[in-house]
Design a protein around this motif. Structure first.
Motif, PDB file in Angstrom:
ATOM      1  N   PHE A 229       0.826  -1.206   0.000  1.00 24.85           N
ATOM      2  CA  PHE A 229       0.000   0.000   0.000  1.00 24.85           C
ATOM      3  C   PHE A 229       0.863   1.261   0.000  1.00 24.85           C
ATOM      4  N   TYR A 230       1.873   1.282   0.841  1.00 26.41           N
ATOM      5  CA  TYR A 230       2.721   2.469   0.937  1.00 26.41           C
ATOM      6  C   TYR A 230       3.499   2.698  -0.359  1.00 26.41           C
ATOM      7  N   VAL A 231       4.065   1.628  -0.919  1.00 27.65           N
ATOM      8  CA  VAL A 231       4.813   1.754  -2.170  1.00 27.65           C
ATOM      9  C   VAL A 231       3.887   2.166  -3.316  1.00 27.65           C
ATOM     10  N   SER A 232       2.685   1.634  -3.336  1.00 24.72           N
ATOM     11  CA  SER A 232       1.725   2.024  -4.380  1.00 24.72           C
ATOM     12  C   SER A 232       1.342   3.488  -4.266  1.00 24.72           C
ATOM     13  N   LEU A 233       1.223   3.978  -3.044  1.00 24.38           N
ATOM     14  CA  LEU A 233       0.901   5.388  -2.815  1.00 24.38           C
ATOM     15  C   LEU A 233       1.987   6.295  -3.391  1.00 24.38           C
ATOM     16  N   LEU A 234       3.241   5.978  -3.102  1.00 25.30           N
ATOM     17  CA  LEU A 234       4.344   6.764  -3.651  1.00 25.30           C
ATOM     18  C   LEU A 234       4.441   6.606  -5.161  1.00 25.30           C
ATOM     19  N   SER A 235       4.212   5.393  -5.648  1.00 22.97           N
ATOM     20  CA  SER A 235       4.297   5.135  -7.088  1.00 22.97           C
ATOM     21  C   SER A 235       3.247   5.922  -7.861  1.00 22.97           C
ATOM     22  N   GLU A 236       2.042   6.030  -7.288  1.00 20.13           N
ATOM     23  CA  GLU A 236       1.000   6.838  -7.916  1.00 20.13           C
ATOM     24  C   GLU A 236       1.443   8.301  -8.042  1.00 20.13           C
ATOM     25  N   ARG A 237       2.092   8.804  -6.979  1.00 20.08           N
ATOM     26  CA  ARG A 237       2.564  10.189  -7.009  1.00 20.08           C
ATOM     27  C   ARG A 237       3.628  10.378  -8.065  1.00 20.08           C
ATOM     28  N   TYR A 238       4.547   9.425  -8.184  1.00 22.49           N
ATOM     29  CA  TYR A 238       5.603   9.527  -9.192  1.00 22.49           C
ATOM     30  C   TYR A 238       5.022   9.431 -10.605  1.00 22.49           C
ATOM     31  N   LYS A 239       3.992   8.613 -10.766  1.00 21.77           N
ATOM     32  CA  LYS A 239       3.420   8.367 -12.092  1.00 21.77           C
ATOM     33  C   LYS A 239       2.499   9.484 -12.549  1.00 21.77           C
ATOM     34  N   THR A 240       1.693  10.027 -11.618  1.00 19.18           N
ATOM     35  CA  THR A 240       0.645  10.966 -12.011  1.00 19.18           C
ATOM     36  C   THR A 240       0.807  12.356 -11.417  1.00 19.18           C
ATOM     37  N   GLY A 241       1.640  12.488 -10.393  1.00 26.16           N
ATOM     38  CA  GLY A 241       1.782  13.775  -9.717  1.00 26.16           C
ATOM     39  C   GLY A 241       0.759  13.960  -8.611  1.00 26.16           C
ATOM     40  N   LEU A 246      -7.196   6.174  -3.358  1.00 24.68           N
ATOM     41  CA  LEU A 246      -8.069   5.030  -3.620  1.00 24.68           C
ATOM     42  C   LEU A 246      -7.448   4.086  -4.639  1.00 24.68           C
ATOM     43  N   THR A 247      -6.865   4.666  -5.688  1.00 24.23           N
ATOM     44  CA  THR A 247      -6.196   3.844  -6.698  1.00 24.23           C
ATOM     45  C   THR A 247      -5.021   3.100  -6.083  1.00 24.23           C
ATOM     46  N   ALA A 248      -4.248   3.810  -5.262  1.00 26.32           N
ATOM     47  CA  ALA A 248      -3.093   3.189  -4.609  1.00 26.32           C
ATOM     48  C   ALA A 248      -3.533   2.056  -3.696  1.00 26.32           C
ATOM     49  N   PHE A 249      -4.615   2.270  -2.951  1.00 26.90           N
ATOM     50  CA  PHE A 249      -5.130   1.221  -2.067  1.00 26.90           C
ATOM     51  C   PHE A 249      -5.549  -0.001  -2.878  1.00 26.90           C
ATOM     52  N   TYR A 250      -6.200   0.239  -4.005  1.00 25.73           N
ATOM     53  CA  TYR A 250      -6.627  -0.868  -4.871  1.00 25.73           C
ATOM     54  C   TYR A 250      -5.419  -1.652  -5.368  1.00 25.73           C
ATOM     55  N   ARG A 251      -4.378  -0.938  -5.827  1.00 26.08           N
ATOM     56  CA  ARG A 251      -3.192  -1.612  -6.358  1.00 26.08           C
ATOM     57  C   ARG A 251      -2.467  -2.377  -5.256  1.00 26.08           C
ATOM     58  N   GLY A 252      -2.385  -1.787  -4.070  1.00 23.07           N
ATOM     59  CA  GLY A 252      -1.751  -2.485  -2.960  1.00 23.07           C
ATOM     60  C   GLY A 252      -2.513  -3.738  -2.574  1.00 23.07           C
ATOM     61  N   LEU A 253      -3.850  -3.607  -2.538  1.00 20.71           N
ATOM     62  CA  LEU A 253      -4.690  -4.760  -2.209  1.00 20.71           C
ATOM     63  C   LEU A 253      -4.553  -5.847  -3.269  1.00 20.71           C
ATOM     64  N   ARG A 254      -4.556  -5.422  -4.537  1.00 21.06           N
ATOM     65  CA  ARG A 254      -4.431  -6.397  -5.620  1.00 21.06           C
ATOM     66  C   ARG A 254      -3.067  -7.101  -5.569  1.00 21.06           C
TER      67      ARG A 254
END
Length: 275
Positions: A229-241, A246-254
């Motif tokens: 979850f934490y890595v997905s949150l940072l990755s979303e920021r790097y990818k989209t700004g 919610l998207t990060a939570f979904y990716r972490g859960l998946r």
């Protein structure tokens, strides 16, 4: 080695780096590896060296960290017999060692960052600046929580760590896993590549083979579920700004659900013993 991916230092310099694939070890290697790595840690955003609670992400990190500290102590206790002596390498600002001390562990810690050591000192904890400055003693447990990937001269460092362990000692390391779902989804934006601070990018195969060369055997692995979850949150920021929580939570859960089948979690704890 062959080309795997081009990425960049998203958090500090924005410089580009290449990840090359070592097929023999199933491992990625950052290229180039700067000689002066210190400048790449000079950022208020480098959260392992801060106790900040300014942003939502900071607060989430601190909450998860406090929960994880207790879980780490449980792992230590499970795999330790005899004297509770602990060396933590890459101790940051010292919270893990303070928690261990409160659970009656005899502790030493190593942290190369001057600012992190100063923060630890403010908490009443004195840390050593390097493995070379440690006293001549052995430990029943040595831990490296998201530290191995930062170490230059990897084989030399592992040799030193092995020499600091008692005969029945336990080495516990936690590292990101580039074979995880979230790594494959975010690709060059995956925050756990964290180049060039992360020099090496491990798989389970790599950990087994590297430590086997140093007469150490992998006895168990454990997932770090919150990392997805934490890595997905940072990755979303790097990818989209944007945070895109919610998207990060979904990716972490998946990622965690995927790992139930593949056993390829975002980050993995490895418990190793001398063979």
């Amino acid at each position: 080695m062959k080309f795997y991916l081009k990425t960049k230092d998203h958090s500090v310099t924005q410089e580009e780096f290449t990840l090359n694939y070592n097929a023999d070890l199933d491992m990625l290697v950052t290229d180039p590896q700067p000689k002066n790595l210190g400048v790449y840690y000079e950022s208020d955003d480098y959260i392992s060296h801060t106790d900040s609670k300014k942003t939502v992400v900071d607060k989430m990190y601190q909450t998860v960290k406090n929960y994880s500290l207790q879980k780490k102590i449980q792992i230590l206790t499970k795999f330790t017999k005899g004297e509770k002596t602990l060396l933590d390498v890459g101790a940051g600002t010292g919270d893990f060692l303070i928690t261990a001390k409160n659970n009656k562990w005899i502790c030493d810690g190593v942290e190369p960052s001057t600012s992190a050591r100063e923060k630890a000192t403010q908490k009443g904890l004195e840390l050593f600046s390097s493995l070379e400055t440690l006293p001549e003693k052995k430990y029943n447990v040595i831990t490296l929580w998201h530290v191995l990937e930062h170490l230059p001269n990897l084989d030399e460092q592992i040799k030193t760590l092995e020499s600091k362990l008692t005969e029945d000692g336990t080495l516990i390391i936690a590292v990101p896993n580039f074979n995880s779902y979230d790594a494959k989804h975010y690709k060059e934006f995956w925050a756990a590549y964290d180049v060039p601070r992360h020099l090496w990018h491990f798989s389970k195969t790599a950990i087994k083979k590297i430590f086997a060369k140093h007469n150490m055997k992998l006895v168990q692995t454990k997932p770090m579920l919150f990392d997805a979850f934490y890595v997905s949150l940072l990755s979303e920021r790097y990818k989209t700004g944007n945070q895109n929580m919610l998207t990060a939570f979904y990716r972490g859960l998946r990622s965690n659900i995927s790992a139930m089948k593949t056993n390829e979690h975002s980050s993995i704890i490895y418990i190793l013993k001398k063979s």
